[in-house]
Write a protein that holds these residues in place. Sequence first.
Motif, short mmCIF file in Angstrom:
data_model
loop_
_atom_site.label_atom_id
_atom_site.label_comp_id
_atom_site.label_asym_id
_atom_site.label_seq_id
_atom_site.Cartn_x
_atom_site.Cartn_y
_atom_site.Cartn_z
N GLY A 156 0.78 -1.22 0.00
CA GLY A 156 0.00 0.00 0.00
C GLY A 156 0.82 1.27 0.00
O GLY A 156 0.29 2.35 0.28
N VAL A 157 2.11 1.17 -0.31
CA VAL A 157 3.00 2.35 -0.29
C VAL A 157 3.71 2.43 -1.63
O VAL A 157 4.30 1.44 -2.10
N THR A 158 3.67 3.59 -2.24
CA THR A 158 4.38 3.82 -3.50
C THR A 158 5.26 5.06 -3.34
O THR A 158 4.76 6.12 -2.94
N ILE A 159 6.53 4.91 -3.66
CA ILE A 159 7.48 6.03 -3.60
C ILE A 159 7.97 6.30 -5.01
O ILE A 159 8.40 5.37 -5.71
N PRO A 160 7.95 7.54 -5.48
CA PRO A 160 8.47 7.86 -6.82
C PRO A 160 9.94 7.41 -6.95
O PRO A 160 10.70 7.46 -5.98
N ALA A 161 10.31 6.95 -8.17
CA ALA A 161 11.68 6.46 -8.39
C ALA A 161 12.72 7.52 -8.06
O ALA A 161 13.79 7.21 -7.53
N ALA A 162 12.44 8.79 -8.36
CA ALA A 162 13.39 9.86 -8.07
C ALA A 162 13.61 10.00 -6.58
O ALA A 162 14.71 10.39 -6.13
N GLU A 163 12.57 9.72 -5.77
CA GLU A 163 12.69 9.83 -4.32
C GLU A 163 13.33 8.58 -3.72
O GLU A 163 13.98 8.64 -2.67
N LEU A 164 13.17 7.44 -4.40
CA LEU A 164 13.63 6.16 -3.85
C LEU A 164 15.14 6.15 -3.66
O LEU A 164 15.66 5.53 -2.72
N ASP A 165 15.89 6.83 -4.54
CA ASP A 165 17.34 6.84 -4.46
C ASP A 165 17.85 7.74 -3.34
O ASP A 165 19.04 7.74 -3.05
N LYS A 166 16.96 8.53 -2.73
CA LYS A 166 17.42 9.53 -1.77
C LYS A 166 17.05 9.21 -0.32
O LYS A 166 17.47 9.91 0.59
N ILE A 167 16.25 8.16 -0.12
CA ILE A 167 15.67 7.99 1.21
C ILE A 167 16.70 7.59 2.27
O ILE A 167 16.39 7.69 3.47
N PHE A 168 17.89 7.14 1.86
CA PHE A 168 18.92 6.81 2.85
C PHE A 168 19.78 8.02 3.19
O PHE A 168 20.70 7.90 4.01
N GLN A 169 19.54 9.13 2.54
CA GLN A 169 20.33 10.32 2.83
C GLN A 169 19.93 10.91 4.18
O GLN A 169 18.74 10.91 4.53
N PRO A 170 20.90 11.41 4.93
CA PRO A 170 20.57 12.00 6.23
C PRO A 170 19.62 13.19 6.06
O PRO A 170 19.72 13.94 5.08
N PHE A 171 18.72 13.33 7.00
CA PHE A 171 17.80 14.45 7.08
C PHE A 171 16.71 14.43 6.00
O PHE A 171 15.97 15.40 5.87
N TYR A 172 16.67 13.35 5.22
CA TYR A 172 15.72 13.35 4.10
C TYR A 172 14.39 12.72 4.54
O TYR A 172 14.38 11.64 5.14
N ARG A 173 13.30 13.38 4.18
CA ARG A 173 11.96 12.88 4.50
C ARG A 173 11.06 13.04 3.28
O ARG A 173 11.30 13.90 2.44
#
Length: 599
Positions: free
Chosen positions: A523-540
């Motif tokens: 039930g969760v979809t994350i845009p591909a552009a956002e998927l590469d960034k989610i491990f970055q510090p401070f990123y939400r």
Amino acid sequence: MNCNLSKWGWRLLPGSISALSMALLLKLGAFQPLEQLGYQALFQLRSQRMWDERLVLVAIDDASVAQIGRFPWARQQYTQLLQFLSDAGANIVVFDLLFSEPSADDRLLAEAMDEHGRVVLSTAWNAEGMSLDPVPVLQQKALGVGHISVRQDSDAIVRQVWPQIQGTLALAIVAAQAYSLMHREVALPQKTAPMWLNWVGDAKSIQQYSFVQVVQGNVPKENFVDKIVLVGVTATGIDPLITPYDRNPPASSVLLHATLLQNLLRQSLLQPLGKPWWLLLFLAGGPLLSWSLNERTWNRQVGTVVGLWVGWLGLSVLLLNFNHLPPVVLPLTLFAITGGATGICDRVRESSALRRQLRHLQRDEALKAEFFRTASHELRTPVANIQTAISLLRIARSPEDWEEYLQILEEECRQEANLINDLLDFQRLSSVQPPIQPETYELQDWLQEVMVPFLVRAEANQQQIELQVDGGSTKLTLDWMSLRRILSELLNNACKYTPAQERIQVRARLVTNQLELVVSNSGVTIPAAELDKIFQPFYRIPELDQNRQGGTGLGLAIIKRLAEYLHGVVEVTNPSNVLMFTVRLPIKVEPMAVDLNQC
């Protein structure tokens, strides 16, 4: 490995392109004029050598022409010279003169040649290709006849002489053969390749005497005893020849034959570099040089190229002293172009890296700014709630109100503590790596224990949660405390962002000395552009936090740092509306205990 290959390719690329370009220009002859200048400079740097004491030049110079008369002379003059040289005991007499036209004095000159017995004459060819051989009566008395044909390069310097043309040997070779009849045999070069001249010195350096002074008896006869005497013209304007040591005024062609004869006597003909040496030069001055210069400072690159220039010039002079002829300008150009190309490539890569770093810094600054805004809000919210609860406690009248406000205080204090702990943990993992603390547990029991609080939470959120373990009874040794933090963070996010009626699944299995842990929620979809960034510090991704539960954006960054700290990896994928986190960690499998009573 691909990264290493790419890095090696970039380090070798500038030199490879430079070497191929230089090879192509060499093939097209573009370096010939420059190498001709380098050839002259090389002899100037080496300085002049000593002439062989066996060689003597009788020069038809300006003084002789002034006294005897206009050149060419009657054969009677050469008859007198031969008579003097016979009396003086000269070994070989070599005439760098053409006697192709008959003369009344030919018989007397032939008798003088016969009396001496060791006279070598010259021949050549005119523009139409007709031979200019000595007249028969003289040719019969000569010990040998050699050609004096030479070919000047575009700068008017003769560098090569063919040993044989149309079956006729070069004059110097015939003279060396004649000398070998009475002395130690002189080794002669192959007739199929040109002889490279090793110039000895300028026209004045060779031992020489004026023709007129010799025939008048003004030169002691002992100066010609057992000598190889060359007779030729040195008078101004007659048969001029430019050499590396003589340009203004030029020398004369007799010096060329004297030089070639000395080269034969002393076995000092020049040997140009062979093909293997050219290949080594292009390899060392191209790819290997660019590899060694790569990622050095500009000053060190320039210093290295200048050092190679000085070193190559010194080596070239040394090789010339040992009778080898190296290229001069081409290697210097190759070093310079390779150094320049490598420097430019390095500067371009550095500029690109700086631009990327600047973009990363700008992005990090934006993320940090967002983090501080979020953190300040998150830190202030519990404090505000705590203050409100305290105020309400002061006016509360019933025990039930006190209990409710105390629970609020407890919850807000816990949330504040968790937020501060996240900040401290992230800072600790970013600076100093704590030591790994391995322990041994059974996988399935440990997973069930960790998941207990999340089962209650998922039920409260109307979410389905399940656990699947392959090889769960196996005992593993690893840092369970860090793994607990990883799994708790992933489950916490799953419970936070999974919509009601959707499923959360935890799967664990052992794969070739690795523990693979997969946490997925539907039930969760994350845009591909956002998927590469989610491990970055401070990123939400605020859009996912539909329940406005807040957070610092540090959870996944902490997970990534912990996975790397445990020498593992964490990956994320989002297939078919399912967000899937996969953690792979190296493990040590403990051997199972054997009950001897059952054996």
